[in-house]
Design a protein around this motif. Structure first.
Motif, mmCIF file in Angstrom:
data_model
loop_
_atom_site.group_PDB
_atom_site.id
_atom_site.type_symbol
_atom_site.label_atom_id
_atom_site.label_comp_id
_atom_site.label_asym_id
_atom_site.label_seq_id
_atom_site.Cartn_x
_atom_site.Cartn_y
_atom_site.Cartn_z
ATOM 1 N N ASN A 86 -21.099 -42.127 17.277
ATOM 2 C CA ASN A 86 -20.822 -43.263 16.384
ATOM 3 C C ASN A 86 -21.863 -43.428 15.281
ATOM 4 O O ASN A 86 -22.055 -44.533 14.771
ATOM 5 C CB ASN A 86 -20.713 -44.568 17.189
ATOM 6 N N SER A 87 -22.545 -42.367 14.917
ATOM 7 C CA SER A 87 -23.507 -42.439 13.815
ATOM 8 C C SER A 87 -23.091 -41.477 12.714
ATOM 9 O O SER A 87 -22.355 -40.517 12.945
ATOM 10 C CB SER A 87 -24.921 -42.107 14.300
ATOM 11 N N VAL A 88 -23.544 -41.772 11.483
ATOM 12 C CA VAL A 88 -23.248 -40.929 10.326
ATOM 13 C C VAL A 88 -24.572 -40.424 9.769
ATOM 14 O O VAL A 88 -25.477 -41.215 9.499
ATOM 15 C CB VAL A 88 -22.486 -41.722 9.250
ATOM 16 N N GLU A 89 -24.702 -39.122 9.616
ATOM 17 C CA GLU A 89 -25.940 -38.535 9.113
ATOM 18 C C GLU A 89 -25.642 -37.600 7.940
ATOM 19 O O GLU A 89 -24.538 -37.062 7.826
ATOM 20 C CB GLU A 89 -26.651 -37.766 10.233
ATOM 21 N N TYR A 90 -26.643 -37.446 7.059
ATOM 22 C CA TYR A 90 -26.455 -36.640 5.858
ATOM 23 C C TYR A 90 -27.582 -35.620 5.730
ATOM 24 O O TYR A 90 -28.721 -35.860 6.135
ATOM 25 C CB TYR A 90 -26.472 -37.520 4.605
ATOM 26 N N ILE A 91 -27.242 -34.489 5.145
ATOM 27 C CA ILE A 91 -28.256 -33.555 4.670
ATOM 28 C C ILE A 91 -28.266 -33.658 3.147
ATOM 29 O O ILE A 91 -27.267 -34.038 2.527
ATOM 30 C CB ILE A 91 -27.972 -32.106 5.117
ATOM 31 N N THR A 92 -29.390 -33.347 2.542
ATOM 32 C CA THR A 92 -29.522 -33.508 1.087
ATOM 33 C C THR A 92 -29.945 -32.202 0.437
ATOM 34 O O THR A 92 -30.674 -31.395 1.028
ATOM 35 C CB THR A 92 -30.561 -34.588 0.743
ATOM 36 N N ASN A 93 -29.454 -32.025 -0.774
ATOM 37 C CA ASN A 93 -29.860 -30.894 -1.601
ATOM 38 C C ASN A 93 -30.240 -31.449 -2.973
ATOM 39 O O ASN A 93 -29.479 -32.214 -3.578
ATOM 40 C CB ASN A 93 -28.728 -29.879 -1.744
ATOM 41 N N VAL A 94 -31.426 -31.069 -3.451
ATOM 42 C CA VAL A 94 -31.927 -31.598 -4.713
ATOM 43 C C VAL A 94 -31.978 -30.494 -5.757
ATOM 44 O O VAL A 94 -32.517 -29.405 -5.511
ATOM 45 C CB VAL A 94 -33.333 -32.213 -4.544
ATOM 46 N N THR A 102 -27.367 -39.118 -9.471
ATOM 47 C CA THR A 102 -28.354 -38.761 -10.487
ATOM 48 C C THR A 102 -29.577 -39.631 -10.275
ATOM 49 O O THR A 102 -29.453 -40.850 -10.141
ATOM 50 C CB THR A 102 -27.802 -38.983 -11.902
ATOM 51 N N ALA A 103 -30.746 -39.016 -10.215
ATOM 52 C CA ALA A 103 -31.960 -39.764 -9.912
ATOM 53 C C ALA A 103 -33.031 -39.499 -10.965
ATOM 54 O O ALA A 103 -33.041 -38.459 -11.625
ATOM 55 C CB ALA A 103 -32.476 -39.386 -8.524
ATOM 56 N N TYR A 104 -33.930 -40.462 -11.108
ATOM 57 C CA TYR A 104 -35.049 -40.355 -12.047
ATOM 58 C C TYR A 104 -36.323 -40.841 -11.358
ATOM 59 O O TYR A 104 -36.276 -41.698 -10.460
ATOM 60 C CB TYR A 104 -34.799 -41.212 -13.295
ATOM 61 N N THR A 105 -37.451 -40.316 -11.797
ATOM 62 C CA THR A 105 -38.736 -40.702 -11.210
ATOM 63 C C THR A 105 -39.519 -41.673 -12.089
ATOM 64 O O THR A 105 -40.553 -42.186 -11.658
ATOM 65 C CB THR A 105 -39.619 -39.467 -10.973
ATOM 66 N N GLU A 106 -39.023 -41.930 -13.296
ATOM 67 C CA GLU A 106 -39.779 -42.780 -14.219
ATOM 68 C C GLU A 106 -38.823 -43.622 -15.046
ATOM 69 O O GLU A 106 -37.770 -43.144 -15.474
ATOM 70 C CB GLU A 106 -40.633 -41.902 -15.142
ATOM 71 N N ALA A 107 -39.190 -44.880 -15.256
ATOM 72 C CA ALA A 107 -38.361 -45.778 -16.062
ATOM 73 C C ALA A 107 -39.237 -46.616 -16.981
ATOM 74 O O ALA A 107 -40.276 -47.135 -16.566
ATOM 75 C CB ALA A 107 -37.532 -46.692 -15.166
ATOM 76 N N LYS A 108 -38.814 -46.723 -18.226
ATOM 77 C CA LYS A 108 -39.434 -47.625 -19.192
ATOM 78 C C LYS A 108 -38.426 -48.730 -19.451
ATOM 79 O O LYS A 108 -37.387 -48.500 -20.079
ATOM 80 C CB LYS A 108 -39.779 -46.875 -20.484
ATOM 81 N N LEU A 109 -38.705 -49.918 -18.931
ATOM 82 C CA LEU A 109 -37.733 -51.006 -18.950
ATOM 83 C C LEU A 109 -38.223 -52.172 -19.783
ATOM 84 O O LEU A 109 -39.409 -52.526 -19.738
ATOM 85 C CB LEU A 109 -37.470 -51.495 -17.517
ATOM 86 N N PRO A 110 -37.317 -52.805 -20.525
ATOM 87 C CA PRO A 110 -37.707 -54.013 -21.270
ATOM 88 C C PRO A 110 -37.986 -55.150 -20.301
ATOM 89 O O PRO A 110 -37.320 -55.282 -19.274
ATOM 90 C CB PRO A 110 -36.484 -54.313 -22.142
ATOM 91 N N THR A 126 -27.431 -34.160 -3.900
ATOM 92 C CA THR A 126 -26.137 -34.073 -3.219
ATOM 93 C C THR A 126 -26.326 -34.463 -1.751
ATOM 94 O O THR A 126 -27.179 -33.892 -1.062
ATOM 95 C CB THR A 126 -25.553 -32.659 -3.306
ATOM 96 N N PHE A 127 -25.548 -35.442 -1.313
ATOM 97 C CA PHE A 127 -25.562 -35.876 0.087
ATOM 98 C C PHE A 127 -24.305 -35.342 0.760
ATOM 99 O O PHE A 127 -23.187 -35.574 0.284
ATOM 100 C CB PHE A 127 -25.569 -37.400 0.189
ATOM 101 N N THR A 128 -24.470 -34.637 1.875
ATOM 102 C CA THR A 128 -23.337 -34.065 2.614
ATOM 103 C C THR A 128 -23.437 -34.474 4.076
ATOM 104 O O THR A 128 -24.503 -34.307 4.705
ATOM 105 C CB THR A 128 -23.341 -32.530 2.519
ATOM 106 N N GLN A 129 -22.336 -35.002 4.610
ATOM 107 C CA GLN A 129 -22.345 -35.390 6.019
ATOM 108 C C GLN A 129 -22.482 -34.167 6.916
ATOM 109 O O GLN A 129 -21.950 -33.097 6.621
ATOM 110 C CB GLN A 129 -21.055 -36.140 6.382
ATOM 111 N N ARG A 130 -23.195 -34.350 8.013
ATOM 112 C CA ARG A 130 -23.343 -33.298 9.013
ATOM 113 C C ARG A 130 -22.960 -33.862 10.380
ATOM 114 O O ARG A 130 -22.782 -35.071 10.539
ATOM 115 C CB ARG A 130 -24.780 -32.796 9.058
#
Length: 279
Positions: free
Chosen positions: A38-46, A82-90, A28-32
């Motif tokens: 003039n900048s946009v910053e985010y905090i993250t929760n995993v 949604t994120a993944y750390t591993e991929a098996k791709l053709p 989850t990305f939430t602006q802070r």
């Protein structure tokens, strides 16, 4: 001669060609409040489904997604990925010759606990540009790339690379479209590197580019080959930007000999082993 013998002796195995992803987690990305004007910053929760499987969030993945959203869709105060750390791709049938393009897969993995980041050769041209210009040589935009994760945007109305290709930006927000595309987050070599050059040299020195110019969110279909890359152990200690060597995959080693035996060969950017006409 060697190239034709390699083709005739190559055996293809029948197996599924579906993509397969593992290491599921949700970010989850939430602006802070920004520390600079003039900048946009985010905090993250995993959120990991199992505590024992949790890993630290990769800094480059966090930075690349945050920069993309701050640039293209700063009005979104919160969004989910949604994120993944591993991929098996053709292996990509569009860029491999028929003898190597069968339903075989390649495995790509990211593990921040042990600092494992697999590498690939990827096509970095703008999403949709090959459809807008049929003359575009996509192999001119090939790069070795370090993989930092696989993602899909879950929040409706987010201006993702694929949606911005097809839909007006304001319409994306108003219509709450959801992009089903699976993306890969990569950091690439500082320069383009043709597959032809990799075939000719066999081992090529590379160095990762800066974060603003050389980090991408691209469809996983842009991955065309895995690469074995190793660190340059002869470089000075405490260097600010580590150097590496990229090597031609073993299944293509015969093509390197083709250049040695036939110096007059002049293929396109995709070299001898990829789908590219000789000139």
């Amino acid at each position: 001669a060697i190239r034709m013998q390699t083709k005739s002796n190559f055996v293809l195995l029948e197996e599924s060609v579906q993509q397969n992803f593992r290491g599921f987690h949700r970010i989850t990305f939430t602006q802070r409040s920004a520390s600079r004007a003039n900048s946009v910053e985010y905090i993250t929760n995993v959120d990991w489904p199992k505590q024992q499987s949790s890993k630290p969030l990769d800094d480059i993945l966090r930075y690349t997604i945050s920069r993309n959203m701050a640039t293209n869709d700063p009005s979104h105060k919160q969004f989910h990925v949604t994120a993944y750390t591993e991929a098996k791709l053709p292996n990509n049938k569009e860029t491999l010759e028929s003898y190597d393009a069968g339903p075989t897969h390649s495995l790509y993995k990211v593990d921040t606990k042990v600092k494992r980041f697999d590498w690939c050769m990827i096509l970095t041209h703008a999403v949709g540009s090959e459809e807008a210009d049929e003359r575009l040589d996509t192999w001119a935009y090939a790069c070795p790339a370090q993989i930092h994760g696989f993602i899909r945007f879950d929040t409706g109305g987010v201006r993702t690379p694929r949606l911005l290709q097809n839909v007006n930006a304001d319409m994306v927000n108003d219509s709450e479209f959801i992009d089903e595309t699976m993306y890969v987050v990569v950091r690439t070599h500082k320069d383009f590197l043709s597959w032809r050059e990799l075939e000719k040299q066999f081992v090529v020195p590379i160095q990762l580019g800066n974060l603003d110019d050389c980090t991408y969110i691209l469809p996983v279909s842009r991955i065309v080959n895995p690469l074995y890359v190793f660190e340059d152990h002869g470089q000075p200690e405490n260097t600010s930007n580590t150097s590496f060597f990229a090597t031609l995959p073993a299944r293509y080693s015969a093509f390197h000999l083709d250049y040695k035996l036939n110096p007059q060969l002049s293929p396109g950017e995709g070299g001898l082993s990829q789908k590219c006409e000789e000139v």
